[in-house]
Scaffold this motif. Structure first.
Motif, mmCIF file in Angstrom:
data_model
loop_
_atom_site.group_PDB
_atom_site.id
_atom_site.type_symbol
_atom_site.label_atom_id
_atom_site.label_comp_id
_atom_site.label_asym_id
_atom_site.label_seq_id
_atom_site.Cartn_x
_atom_site.Cartn_y
_atom_site.Cartn_z
ATOM 1 N N SER A 23 0.833 -1.213 0.000
ATOM 2 C CA SER A 23 0.000 0.000 0.000
ATOM 3 C C SER A 23 0.866 1.261 0.000
ATOM 4 N N ALA A 24 1.950 1.252 0.764
ATOM 5 C CA ALA A 24 2.838 2.427 0.808
ATOM 6 C C ALA A 24 3.496 2.660 -0.547
ATOM 7 N N LEU A 25 3.910 1.600 -1.203
ATOM 8 C CA LEU A 25 4.582 1.732 -2.495
ATOM 9 C C LEU A 25 3.618 2.144 -3.607
ATOM 10 N N GLU A 26 2.331 2.060 -3.354
ATOM 11 C CA GLU A 26 1.343 2.559 -4.315
ATOM 12 C C GLU A 26 1.535 4.064 -4.511
ATOM 13 N N GLU A 27 2.062 4.737 -3.485
ATOM 14 C CA GLU A 27 2.300 6.178 -3.550
ATOM 15 C C GLU A 27 3.478 6.518 -4.458
ATOM 16 N N GLY A 28 4.301 5.519 -4.796
ATOM 17 C CA GLY A 28 5.453 5.721 -5.658
ATOM 18 C C GLY A 28 6.679 5.051 -5.081
ATOM 19 N N PRO A 29 7.762 5.003 -5.846
ATOM 20 C CA PRO A 29 8.994 4.364 -5.384
ATOM 21 C C PRO A 29 9.495 5.003 -4.083
ATOM 22 N N MET A 30 10.074 4.154 -3.218
ATOM 23 C CA MET A 30 10.579 4.638 -1.934
ATOM 24 C C MET A 30 11.882 3.947 -1.582
ATOM 25 N N ARG A 31 12.699 4.680 -0.860
ATOM 26 C CA ARG A 31 13.899 4.107 -0.281
ATOM 27 C C ARG A 31 13.524 3.451 1.041
ATOM 28 N N PRO A 58 25.235 3.786 -0.781
ATOM 29 C CA PRO A 58 24.243 2.984 -1.500
ATOM 30 C C PRO A 58 22.893 3.701 -1.608
ATOM 31 N N HIS A 59 22.279 3.556 -2.753
ATOM 32 C CA HIS A 59 20.963 4.162 -3.016
ATOM 33 C C HIS A 59 20.088 3.088 -3.654
ATOM 34 N N VAL A 60 19.196 2.520 -2.841
ATOM 35 C CA VAL A 60 18.298 1.455 -3.296
ATOM 36 C C VAL A 60 16.881 1.987 -3.228
ATOM 37 N N VAL A 61 16.124 1.740 -4.279
ATOM 38 C CA VAL A 61 14.736 2.197 -4.365
ATOM 39 C C VAL A 61 13.846 0.988 -4.609
ATOM 40 N N TYR A 62 12.720 0.969 -3.920
ATOM 41 C CA TYR A 62 11.734 -0.103 -4.086
ATOM 42 C C TYR A 62 10.501 0.461 -4.768
ATOM 43 N N SER A 63 9.942 -0.323 -5.674
ATOM 44 C CA SER A 63 8.707 0.068 -6.348
ATOM 45 C C SER A 63 7.880 -1.181 -6.605
ATOM 46 N N SER A 82 -1.323 -4.420 -9.386
ATOM 47 C CA SER A 82 -2.663 -5.009 -9.459
ATOM 48 C C SER A 82 -3.138 -5.438 -8.071
ATOM 49 N N LEU A 83 -2.215 -5.931 -7.239
ATOM 50 C CA LEU A 83 -2.568 -6.305 -5.871
ATOM 51 C C LEU A 83 -2.871 -5.065 -5.035
ATOM 52 N N SER A 84 -2.139 -3.989 -5.240
ATOM 53 C CA SER A 84 -2.342 -2.786 -4.431
ATOM 54 C C SER A 84 -3.751 -2.224 -4.619
ATOM 55 N N GLU A 85 -4.305 -2.386 -5.818
ATOM 56 C CA GLU A 85 -5.679 -1.923 -6.057
ATOM 57 C C GLU A 85 -6.664 -2.672 -5.165
ATOM 58 N N THR A 86 -6.439 -3.966 -4.995
ATOM 59 C CA THR A 86 -7.305 -4.783 -4.136
ATOM 60 C C THR A 86 -7.085 -4.430 -2.673
ATOM 61 N N LEU A 87 -5.829 -4.237 -2.285
ATOM 62 C CA LEU A 87 -5.527 -3.926 -0.888
ATOM 63 C C LEU A 87 -6.053 -2.560 -0.484
#
Length: 131
Positions: A40-48, A87-92, A99-104
């Motif tokens: 759900s948080a990553l639905e807002e966009g990529p995050m470190r 290091p700079h790592v981003v999760y998305s 598709s799962l985030s829409e359900t959640l």
């Protein structure tokens, strides 16, 4: 001369009530509180990592790392290492993760709408049983 070719096994129909169905693993994965919140948080966009920790509030670094690895392993989250120092790592979210985030999102809104009724029911239950 004709040869009989082996028949392909019949495609089984996915059934979450079948203990051998892999769909159960999918349910187990997404039923985790942290997995649901990360997606759900990553639905807002990529995050470190640090931004995810702040967004989730009370997750430990160990639990966040474990959950992100499991989500990445299952194709729900994409980890992008930008190969910089520091290091700079981003999760998305992957397309399947989106598709799962829409359900959640529906489940999130339900929890935000009905938590008061659940709290009240729990308090009544405990009061009736002297807890």
């Amino acid at each position: 001369m004709s040869r009989d070719l082996p028949k392909a096994p019949a495609a089984s129909i996915p059934d979450v009530f079948d203990p051998t169905c892999s769909s159960r693993h999918a349910l187990e994965l997404i039923a985790s509180k942290w997995a649901m919140l990360i997606i759900s948080a990553l639905e807002e966009g990529p995050m470190r990592n640090a931004a995810l920790m702040r967004r989730l509030g009370d997750v430990s670094q160990k639990m966040l790392t474990q959950t992100l690895k499991e989500l990445e392993r299952n194709g729900l989250v994409i980890r992008e290492d930008r190969k910089t120092v520091p290091p700079h790592v981003v999760y998305s979210l992957s397309p399947v993760g989106r598709s799962l985030s829409e359900t959640l999102l529906v489940l999130d809104r339900w929890a935000e709408t009905h938590f008061g009724a659940l709290d009240a029911a729990r308090e009544r239950y405990d009061a009736e049983r002297g807890k």
